[in-house]
Motif scaffolding. Structure first.
Motif, PDB file in Angstrom:
ATOM      1  N   ILE A 134       0.866  -1.177   0.000  1.00  0.00           N
ATOM      2  CA  ILE A 134       0.000   0.000   0.000  1.00  0.00           C
ATOM      3  C   ILE A 134       0.903   1.228   0.000  1.00  0.00           C
ATOM      4  N   TYR A 136       0.874   5.729  -0.213  1.00  0.00           N
ATOM      5  CA  TYR A 136       0.026   6.897  -0.026  1.00  0.00           C
ATOM      6  C   TYR A 136       0.799   8.176  -0.329  1.00  0.00           C
ATOM      7  N   PHE A 152      -5.857   1.433   5.135  1.00  0.00           N
ATOM      8  CA  PHE A 152      -6.273   1.517   3.729  1.00  0.00           C
ATOM      9  C   PHE A 152      -7.784   1.353   3.609  1.00  0.00           C
ATOM     10  N   THR A 155     -11.884   4.473   5.532  1.00  0.00           N
ATOM     11  CA  THR A 155     -12.144   5.695   4.760  1.00  0.00           C
ATOM     12  C   THR A 155     -12.721   6.812   5.615  1.00  0.00           C
ATOM     13  N   ARG A 162      -9.390   5.379  -3.157  1.00  0.00           N
ATOM     14  CA  ARG A 162      -8.422   4.295  -3.044  1.00  0.00           C
ATOM     15  C   ARG A 162      -8.156   3.693  -4.423  1.00  0.00           C
ATOM     16  N   ILE A 206     -14.820  -0.410   0.779  1.00  0.00           N
ATOM     17  CA  ILE A 206     -14.108   0.635   0.030  1.00  0.00           C
ATOM     18  C   ILE A 206     -14.537   0.716  -1.437  1.00  0.00           C
ATOM     19  N   VAL A 228      -6.238   9.545  -6.262  1.00  0.00           N
ATOM     20  CA  VAL A 228      -6.391   8.725  -5.059  1.00  0.00           C
ATOM     21  C   VAL A 228      -5.431   9.249  -3.995  1.00  0.00           C
ATOM     22  N   THR A 231      -3.215   3.674  -2.418  1.00  0.00           N
ATOM     23  CA  THR A 231      -3.419   2.679  -3.460  1.00  0.00           C
ATOM     24  C   THR A 231      -2.577   1.440  -3.222  1.00  0.00           C
TER      25      THR A 231
END
Length: 357
Positions: A134, A136, A152, A155, A162, A206, A228, A231
């Motif tokens: 993951i 960011y 992740f 939210t 995402r 999500i 995003v 991800t």
């Protein structure tokens, strides 16, 4: 000695004339092949007098199998993923490689005890470990940045879109781990109807915030473009975007899913002795550490970890950026090829139905 870089433009290999004392090495091209060239080939040529021809392919398994089936093998060594190596080995297309021929660790530990689990099989010797992680955009979270796979899927605590891989592999495993399943139990639970329902239920949380991607170049671009905030991604792509391109991207290693690439030697390779010499040289602990300093993939030998220094000619230490670093492996999952060979078709159907629902 200058090496030759060639490019496949057909499924079958163009005729490549190999002189004595040369090896034809088929790899993935781009930064990956360049890293192999820098880490392995110059030193190998200097020490052995054997020249190396690097040949690029989008997927080396495709031209390699075509050569073998055509009875016109010009490849000596090829870089394959573990699953393709296993498949071609099972089909009797590859040479068996005795682990006893590989170099021991610096302290004398035999190679078979020095490689990470999955790093050696009958026809395969691993060269690197890469992972799905993951990532960011740290500029979006200046305070209390995300640091777990669970984040992740949170939210509310970490609002924003995402990026989600548009296939069940990696995605279902991460959903279960984010839902509290220990890495060691993921495939056992994913093998049950209840486990599958649990994974898809987690993905439901999500789905409304998801942008689905298919190509490895997409996740860093989605982050950079602000489409995003977090991800799924491949660790090497994020490292390059952050370090080489200066983008504010960070990796979350919690819940990473790692795989290995490695060398195979086809049966009827034109120069099998030189091919084995190349495999032996390039999977030495120091050579693998040298490779890890060129690209952010971890060395598959335990003894190589302490030999890894800085990234290329910079002051950036590579160890924190590798999948195989101890702290990054704390909650890591080894990708199970056997599970997906048995289940991919039916789970592709269910995943497609979930996307359409």
């Amino acid at each position: 000695m200058k090496r030759t870089f060639l490019l496949f433009t057909m499924l079958t290999t163009p005729s490549v004339s190999l002189a004595d004392n040369a090896v034809n090495v088929v790899s993935w091209g781009g930064a990956y092949s360049q890293a192999q060239d820098d880490a392995f080939n110059t030193a190998f040529e200097a020490q052995t007098g054997i020249s190396v021809n690097m040949v690029d392919a989008d997927d080396p398994a495709v031209p390699l199998q075509a050569q073998i089936l055509a009875g016109n093998v010009t490849t000596d060594v090829a870089s394959l993923g573990y699953s393709d190596a296993t498949r071609l080995c099972d089909e009797n297309m590859l040479m068996l490689i005795d682990p006893a021929t590989l170099r021991p660790a610096p302290d004398g530990t035999a190679a078979v005890d020095d490689f990470l689990p999955g790093g050696l099989s009958d026809c395969f010797v691993a060269t690197d470990v890469y992972s799905t992680i993951i990532a960011y955009d740290e500029s979006k979270f200046p305070e209390n940045p995300p640091d777990s796979l669970a984040d992740f899927f949170d939210t509310e605590g970490y609002p924003g879109r995402r990026g989600v891989l548009k296939e069940p592999r990696f995605t279902l495993e991460m959903a279960l781990m984010a839902d509290g399943v220990p890495a060691a139990q993921v495939y056992e639970i994913l093998s049950t109807p209840e486990g599958l329902d649990r994974a898809f239920a987690k993905l439901d949380t999500i789905k409304d915030d998801a942008i689905f991607w298919e190509a490895g170049a997409q996740p860093p671009q989605l982050l950079v473009d602000g489409e995003v905030v977090m991800t799924q991604a491949y660790n090497g792509r994020i490292f390059n975007a952050a370090v080489d391109d200066g983008k504010p991207l960070k990796v979350i290693w919690d819940g990473q899913i790692y795989e290995m690439d490695g060398w195979v030697i086809p049966k009827d390779a034109p120069n099998p002795d030189d091919a084995l010499a190349y495999v032996t040289f390039s999977t030495d602990a120091q050579a693998l550490a040298d490779f890890a300093m060129q690209i952010s993939y971890g060395p598959p030998r335990k003894s190589a970890a302490s030999l890894v220094g800085n990234y290329k000619d910079t002051d950036i230490p590579m160890t924190p950026n590798l999948p195989t670093t101890a702290q990054n492996m704390a909650n890591a999952l080894a990708f199970d090829n056997d599970f997906w060979v048995d289940n991919l078709a039916q789970l592709n159907e269910r995943f497609a139905a979930w996307l359409a629902s």
